[in-house]
Design a protein around this motif. Structure first.
Motif, PDB file in Angstrom:
ATOM      1  N   THR A  39      -5.443   0.805   2.163  1.00  0.00           N
ATOM      2  CA  THR A  39      -4.600   2.192   1.505  1.00  0.00           C
ATOM      3  C   THR A  39      -5.820   2.909   2.523  1.00  0.00           C
ATOM      4  O   THR A  39      -6.269   2.694   3.281  1.00  0.00           O
ATOM      5  N   ALA A  40      -5.367   4.364   2.321  1.00  0.00           N
ATOM      6  CA  ALA A  40      -6.545   5.919   3.017  1.00  0.00           C
ATOM      7  C   ALA A  40      -5.916   6.576   1.873  1.00  0.00           C
ATOM      8  O   ALA A  40      -5.581   7.093   1.586  1.00  0.00           O
ATOM      9  N   SER A  41      -6.706   7.223   2.028  1.00  0.00           N
ATOM     10  CA  SER A  41      -7.097   8.643   1.146  1.00  0.00           C
ATOM     11  C   SER A  41      -5.716   9.638   1.675  1.00  0.00           C
ATOM     12  O   SER A  41      -5.538   9.579   2.743  1.00  0.00           O
ATOM     13  N   GLY A  64       0.754  -1.480  -0.173  1.00  0.00           N
ATOM     14  CA  GLY A  64      -0.065  -0.227   0.018  1.00  0.00           C
ATOM     15  C   GLY A  64       0.549   1.155   0.003  1.00  0.00           C
ATOM     16  O   GLY A  64       2.264   1.141   0.562  1.00  0.00           O
ATOM     17  N   ASP A 111      -9.779   0.138   3.146  1.00  0.00           N
ATOM     18  CA  ASP A 111      -9.230   0.820   3.314  1.00  0.00           C
ATOM     19  C   ASP A 111      -9.568   1.410   4.342  1.00  0.00           C
ATOM     20  O   ASP A 111     -10.505   1.263   5.320  1.00  0.00           O
ATOM     21  N   SER A 112      -8.599   2.300   5.150  1.00  0.00           N
ATOM     22  CA  SER A 112      -8.382   2.585   6.333  1.00  0.00           C
ATOM     23  C   SER A 112      -8.546   3.843   7.070  1.00  0.00           C
ATOM     24  O   SER A 112      -8.955   4.590   8.106  1.00  0.00           O
ATOM     25  N   SER A 113      -8.923   4.954   5.752  1.00  0.00           N
ATOM     26  CA  SER A 113      -9.681   5.575   6.548  1.00  0.00           C
ATOM     27  C   SER A 113     -10.715   6.061   7.750  1.00  0.00           C
ATOM     28  O   SER A 113     -10.203   7.067   8.460  1.00  0.00           O
ATOM     29  N   GLN A 134      -2.008  -2.902  -6.134  1.00  0.00           N
ATOM     30  CA  GLN A 134      -3.097  -4.223  -6.108  1.00  0.00           C
ATOM     31  C   GLN A 134      -3.186  -4.593  -6.685  1.00  0.00           C
ATOM     32  O   GLN A 134      -3.897  -4.892  -7.496  1.00  0.00           O
ATOM     33  N   ALA A 143      -0.188   4.497   4.736  1.00  0.00           N
ATOM     34  CA  ALA A 143      -1.514   4.087   4.907  1.00  0.00           C
ATOM     35  C   ALA A 143      -1.946   2.786   6.657  1.00  0.00           C
ATOM     36  O   ALA A 143      -2.861   2.883   6.333  1.00  0.00           O
ATOM     37  N   ARG A 154      -3.511  10.103   5.407  1.00  0.00           N
ATOM     38  CA  ARG A 154      -2.775   9.798   5.577  1.00  0.00           C
ATOM     39  C   ARG A 154      -1.762  10.786   5.242  1.00  0.00           C
ATOM     40  O   ARG A 154      -0.448  10.888   6.197  1.00  0.00           O
ATOM     41  N   LEU A 209      -8.211  -5.602  -0.084  1.00  0.00           N
ATOM     42  CA  LEU A 209      -8.229  -4.521  -0.293  1.00  0.00           C
ATOM     43  C   LEU A 209      -8.731  -3.397   0.935  1.00  0.00           C
ATOM     44  O   LEU A 209     -10.229  -4.146   1.317  1.00  0.00           O
TER      45      LEU A 209
END
Ligand code: C5P
Length: 221
Positions: free
Chosen positions: A145-147, A9, A200-202, A192, A13, A151, A198
């Motif tokens: 990932t995250a935006s 990633g 997303d940790s946002s 990826q 992230a 990040r 996937l």
């Protein structure tokens, strides 16, 4: 057979924090591959080699020996025998690692080192090309990932907690620049892979991400 989990990633992230926590709960080694690129960048900086000069980097890395050492489960990076684990956590070294990681000679030098750890120990390995190049046969693959904004906010906080001055706007710019470079390079770009899960940790905290991953891993060992 050792069990391997690949986490790839973009920068910031939360890969290392999460990979470390996941490895701890599974009793596996945590392998931070970014530290190897940083270790090489550190060695080059000490020799005064400009990161942008690919030919010089290719030549000079022949004389730089990086290795990973594990003491009580904690990873250390040695550069020509000297522990540089703490010294490689600066933005200058991070930037240098990102530049030199574009070069095929650099990636090739570090490939077997990474594979050897996974051959010997069950591990959670984080990086940019673990699922695609280093461990294509990993038992589980995650793309975390995250935006860019989330990040950058996390990175800014991290720097500030270490007592380094950091400005959100410039960190955001650096994050975007690094994403662009990591994703567009010719050799082993960040992407990826098809069989990666996937995440997303946002909007998630560390425990929530680790629990999500654990749920995918438990029962498949
Ligand atoms: O993850 P970390 O920020 O420590 O990595 C530093 C740089 O090393 C990244 O920006 C990336 O360009 C490079 N890297 C890579 N492949 C990896 C790990 C890191 O290209 N497996």
């Amino acid at each position: 057979m050792p069990y391997s989990i690949a986490i790839d990633g973009p920068a910031g992230a939360g890969k290392s924090t999460i990979a470390k926590a996941l490895a701890k709960s599974l009793g596996y080694y945590y392998v931070d591959t970014g530290a190897l690129y940083r270790g090489l960048a550190f060695g080059l900086l000490q020799k005064g080699v400009p990161f942008q000069n690919e030919k010089a980097v290719e030549e000079e890395i022949k004389g730089i020996h990086v290795e990973l050492l594990y003491e009580n489960g904690v990873q250390k990076v040695l550069c020509n025998g000297v522990d540089c684990s703490a010294l490689i956590r600066t933005s200058e070294i991070g930037e240098g690692a990102s530049v030199i990681s574009q070069y095929a000679s650099v990636r090739e030098k570090l490939l077997d080192l990474q594979r050897n750890v996974a051959r010997q120990h069950s591990c959670v390995m984080d990086g940019r090309d673990i699922g695609s190049v280093v461990l294509p046969d990993a038992n589980k693959k995650f793309f975390l990932t995250a935006s860019p904004e989330v990040r950058a906010r996390r990175r800014t906080l991290e720097f500030q907690q270490k007592g380094e001055s950091a400005n959100y706007e410039s960190v955001l710019e650096e994050v975007k620049k690094r994403d662009e470079r990591d994703m567009s390079r010719a050799v082993a770009p960040l992407k990826q892979v098809e069989d990666a899960i996937l995440i997303d940790s946002s909007g998630l905290n560390i425990e929530e991400v680790v629990d999500k991953m654990l749920a995918y891993c438990v029962g498949s060992e």
